[in-house]
Design a protein around this motif. Sequence first.
Motif, PDB file in Angstrom:
ATOM      1  N   ARG A 430      42.012  33.309 -20.280  1.00  0.00           N
ATOM      2  CA  ARG A 430      43.436  33.099 -20.543  1.00  0.00           C
ATOM      3  C   ARG A 430      43.974  31.931 -19.726  1.00  0.00           C
ATOM      4  NH1 ARG A 430      48.772  35.656 -19.291  1.00  0.00           N
ATOM      5  NH2 ARG A 430      47.879  36.698 -17.481  1.00  0.00           N
ATOM      6  N   LEU A 431      43.544  31.851 -18.470  1.00  0.00           N
ATOM      7  CA  LEU A 431      43.983  30.756 -17.614  1.00  0.00           C
ATOM      8  C   LEU A 431      43.516  29.398 -18.137  1.00  0.00           C
ATOM      9  CD1 LEU A 431      43.365  32.312 -14.088  1.00  0.00           C
ATOM     10  CD2 LEU A 431      45.533  31.333 -14.854  1.00  0.00           C
ATOM     11  N   ILE A 432      42.262  29.322 -18.524  1.00  0.00           N
ATOM     12  CA  ILE A 432      41.722  28.044 -18.988  1.00  0.00           C
ATOM     13  C   ILE A 432      42.360  27.645 -20.312  1.00  0.00           C
ATOM     14  CG2 ILE A 432      39.634  26.818 -19.666  1.00  0.00           C
ATOM     15  CD1 ILE A 432      39.966  27.488 -16.616  1.00  0.00           C
ATOM     16  N   ALA A 433      42.571  28.607 -21.199  1.00  0.00           N
ATOM     17  CA  ALA A 433      43.246  28.298 -22.468  1.00  0.00           C
ATOM     18  C   ALA A 433      44.671  27.818 -22.214  1.00  0.00           C
ATOM     19  CB  ALA A 433      43.243  29.537 -23.370  1.00  0.00           C
ATOM     20  N   PHE A 434      45.345  28.442 -21.261  1.00  0.00           N
ATOM     21  CA  PHE A 434      46.699  28.027 -20.905  1.00  0.00           C
ATOM     22  C   PHE A 434      46.727  26.576 -20.437  1.00  0.00           C
ATOM     23  CE2 PHE A 434      49.954  27.766 -17.451  1.00  0.00           C
ATOM     24  CZ  PHE A 434      51.086  27.844 -18.246  1.00  0.00           C
ATOM     25  N   CYS A 435      45.657  26.153 -19.775  1.00  0.00           N
ATOM     26  CA  CYS A 435      45.573  24.771 -19.294  1.00  0.00           C
ATOM     27  C   CYS A 435      45.179  23.796 -20.402  1.00  0.00           C
ATOM     28  CB  CYS A 435      44.567  24.677 -18.146  1.00  0.00           C
ATOM     29  SG  CYS A 435      45.117  25.495 -16.635  1.00  0.00           S
ATOM     30  N   GLY A 436      44.961  24.317 -21.607  1.00  0.00           N
ATOM     31  CA  GLY A 436      44.643  23.447 -22.735  1.00  0.00           C
ATOM     32  C   GLY A 436      43.231  22.910 -22.723  1.00  0.00           C
ATOM     33  N   LEU A 437      42.303  23.645 -22.113  1.00  0.00           N
ATOM     34  CA  LEU A 437      40.920  23.191 -21.981  1.00  0.00           C
ATOM     35  C   LEU A 437      39.956  24.185 -22.614  1.00  0.00           C
ATOM     36  CD1 LEU A 437      41.091  22.071 -18.245  1.00  0.00           C
ATOM     37  CD2 LEU A 437      41.191  20.581 -20.258  1.00  0.00           C
ATOM     38  N   ASP A 438      38.758  23.698 -22.945  1.00  0.00           N
ATOM     39  CA  ASP A 438      37.716  24.570 -23.479  1.00  0.00           C
ATOM     40  C   ASP A 438      37.147  25.433 -22.363  1.00  0.00           C
ATOM     41  OD1 ASP A 438      37.986  23.518 -26.025  1.00  0.00           O
ATOM     42  OD2 ASP A 438      36.476  21.952 -25.667  1.00  0.00           O
ATOM     43  N   TRP A 439      36.712  26.603 -22.737  1.00  0.00           N
ATOM     44  CA  TRP A 439      36.148  27.558 -21.775  1.00  0.00           C
ATOM     45  C   TRP A 439      34.874  27.010 -21.143  1.00  0.00           C
ATOM     46  CZ3 TRP A 439      36.840  31.143 -18.497  1.00  0.00           C
ATOM     47  CH2 TRP A 439      35.795  31.951 -18.066  1.00  0.00           C
ATOM     48  N   ASP A 440      34.680  27.313 -19.849  1.00  0.00           N
ATOM     49  CA  ASP A 440      33.434  26.988 -19.152  1.00  0.00           C
ATOM     50  C   ASP A 440      33.035  28.190 -18.303  1.00  0.00           C
ATOM     51  OD1 ASP A 440      31.608  25.900 -16.979  1.00  0.00           O
ATOM     52  OD2 ASP A 440      31.901  24.102 -18.197  1.00  0.00           O
ATOM     53  N   PRO A 441      31.804  28.707 -18.478  1.00  0.00           N
ATOM     54  CA  PRO A 441      31.397  29.928 -17.747  1.00  0.00           C
ATOM     55  C   PRO A 441      31.338  29.748 -16.233  1.00  0.00           C
ATOM     56  CG  PRO A 441      29.543  28.982 -18.961  1.00  0.00           C
ATOM     57  CD  PRO A 441      30.766  28.257 -19.414  1.00  0.00           C
ATOM     58  N   ALA A 442      31.386  28.501 -15.743  1.00  0.00           N
ATOM     59  CA  ALA A 442      31.388  28.298 -14.284  1.00  0.00           C
ATOM     60  C   ALA A 442      32.579  28.980 -13.633  1.00  0.00           C
ATOM     61  CB  ALA A 442      31.404  26.801 -13.973  1.00  0.00           C
ATOM     62  N   CYS A 443      33.633  29.217 -14.408  1.00  0.00           N
ATOM     63  CA  CYS A 443      34.832  29.853 -13.844  1.00  0.00           C
ATOM     64  C   CYS A 443      34.561  31.297 -13.404  1.00  0.00           C
ATOM     65  CB  CYS A 443      35.968  29.816 -14.860  1.00  0.00           C
ATOM     66  SG  CYS A 443      36.476  28.137 -15.291  1.00  0.00           S
ATOM     67  N   LEU A 444      33.523  31.915 -13.958  1.00  0.00           N
ATOM     68  CA  LEU A 444      33.182  33.286 -13.554  1.00  0.00           C
ATOM     69  C   LEU A 444      32.428  33.306 -12.233  1.00  0.00           C
ATOM     70  CD1 LEU A 444      32.088  34.755 -17.009  1.00  0.00           C
ATOM     71  CD2 LEU A 444      34.343  34.837 -15.918  1.00  0.00           C
ATOM     72  N   ASP A 445      31.863  32.173 -11.840  1.00  0.00           N
ATOM     73  CA  ASP A 445      31.127  32.074 -10.574  1.00  0.00           C
ATOM     74  C   ASP A 445      31.945  31.303  -9.550  1.00  0.00           C
ATOM     75  OD1 ASP A 445      28.837  33.432 -11.489  1.00  0.00           O
ATOM     76  OD2 ASP A 445      28.144  31.620 -12.500  1.00  0.00           O
ATOM     77  N   PHE A 446      33.248  31.579  -9.536  1.00  0.00           N
ATOM     78  CA  PHE A 446      34.172  30.821  -8.685  1.00  0.00           C
ATOM     79  C   PHE A 446      33.769  30.838  -7.224  1.00  0.00           C
ATOM     80  CE2 PHE A 446      35.616  35.167  -8.721  1.00  0.00           C
ATOM     81  CZ  PHE A 446      35.909  35.414  -7.403  1.00  0.00           C
ATOM     82  N   HIS A 447      33.172  31.953  -6.761  1.00  0.00           N
ATOM     83  CA  HIS A 447      32.831  32.081  -5.343  1.00  0.00           C
ATOM     84  C   HIS A 447      31.722  31.122  -4.926  1.00  0.00           C
ATOM     85  CE1 HIS A 447      30.325  34.767  -7.732  1.00  0.00           C
ATOM     86  NE2 HIS A 447      29.382  34.572  -6.840  1.00  0.00           N
ATOM     87  N   ALA A 448      30.992  30.577  -5.909  1.00  0.00           N
ATOM     88  CA  ALA A 448      29.905  29.642  -5.605  1.00  0.00           C
ATOM     89  C   ALA A 448      30.367  28.192  -5.652  1.00  0.00           C
ATOM     90  CB  ALA A 448      28.753  29.848  -6.585  1.00  0.00           C
TER      91      ALA A 448
END
Length: 492
Positions: A430-448
């Motif tokens: 939802r956050l990435i879509a709100f920013c008008g960008l395509d999804w990237d799975p790296a967002c799930l590994d934010f801690h890395a």
Amino acid sequence: MSDEQGPAGTLATALRLHRAGRLDEAERGYRLILRAEPEHAQALHLLGMIAAQRGRNEEAGDLIARSLAIEPDVAEAHYNLGVALQALRRTEEAVDAYRRALRLKPNVAGTHLELSTALQELGFPDEALAAVERALALDPASASAWHVRGDLKTYAKGDPDIERMETLLASGRGLGPDDRILLGFALGKAWMDVGEPERAFAHLDAANRQKRAGFAYDAEADIAWLAAIAEGLPAGRLSELAGAGDPSDLPVFVVGMPRSGTTLVEQILASHPQIQGAGELLALEDVIGRDWERDDLAETYLRRVAGLTKPELAALGRAYVERVSPLAAGRARVVDKAPGNFRLAGLISLMLPNARIVHCRRDPVDTCLSCYTRNFSGRVRYAFDQGELGRYYRAYEALMAHWRAVLPPERFIEVDYEAVVGDLEPEARRLIAFCGLDWDPACLDFHATRRAVRTISVNQVRRPLYSSSVARWKPYERQLGPLLEALRATPP
């Protein structure tokens, strides 16, 4: 101070003035020396220190680097260069500077401590812990080191470090008021870790009282200001000025109360390859001015927004974009994560109508408890008294209800901390879509994600999601009476 003294006499005089806090006169002395001897390394270094004291960190770094090019084996200069670089968010370079200082003088506790904080920002907690351990070995009475160490470890029952801190605090030897406050917060955290609420809050309440007694603060005036902000920008005024600002869609503002999940949200966003996390910027306040730091906050704000014109809004928006564009490093979005910008959400929407605003929310009691356990600096002055904290939270909540009603939903969303830790992927998408960008799975590994993080939550965002901070306040209900009473009150 005259040329007749010669460089040595002038330096001695300037140093005395510097130590006495007479910076203008000291600066004149150092510059006098440099006119006679442009390669005078000590004068360059000391002039750099004055620049740093005045917040001119770019100039400070340049001057100290020049001094080190002439005399490279001065440990203090490497240390001060590290401090300037860290202030400029050039954290990796700061680490190098601290390490050079320690190679020259390995037994300086303060340098190990600064190295520890820089390593924390870069996401190296084990190395940071080793550095602060070294600082404590060299200076066991360092309240600052104990405070930093507490953020890097979880205490267990019987941990001898708790008794060492208790003994140090009880002795009072060599401790100033700030040291006692730091130890109080450190011990509060330690006793919370081991499940001792009474002991934890004995220290937290004392530390917060001491901190609150150290500055003047009119809580009711601050709360009145929050109410005036909504009054000054009602729906009609926003509609009248809509679309006047700079059209850039570069900025993403992450706002909310401190300790509400803003750092977590920024880290998720910054893990996307097209989003740059810039941290807690002062760019917005630098652009619009800081009139609201005066005592008459509400009156000043109302007068300011009443006079806003469309050309002025366009100029303000353009000036902001010019300031933050270099930080974007060529990426499509740059995140400005200054939580207190929630006050200025309406002004942001006018200056930058295509900017996105993400409001982070968390359970009110959990948010306030987390604030109360932290030794904030700067303008977070409402957090050191439970009653003031609760009343401020209710005023913040009322202002955010106003923004929710009047700001365009395609440019303003709200994210709940509990939802993020409960099920990350849909919230991240939802956050990435709100920013008008395509999804990237790296967002799930934010801690890395490797990036410098400068915030009070620096260590939490380096770990995978955990839910232990949800309903965290429950074991402390007995200790939170004034806060709970204030939160139950009707907002102004």
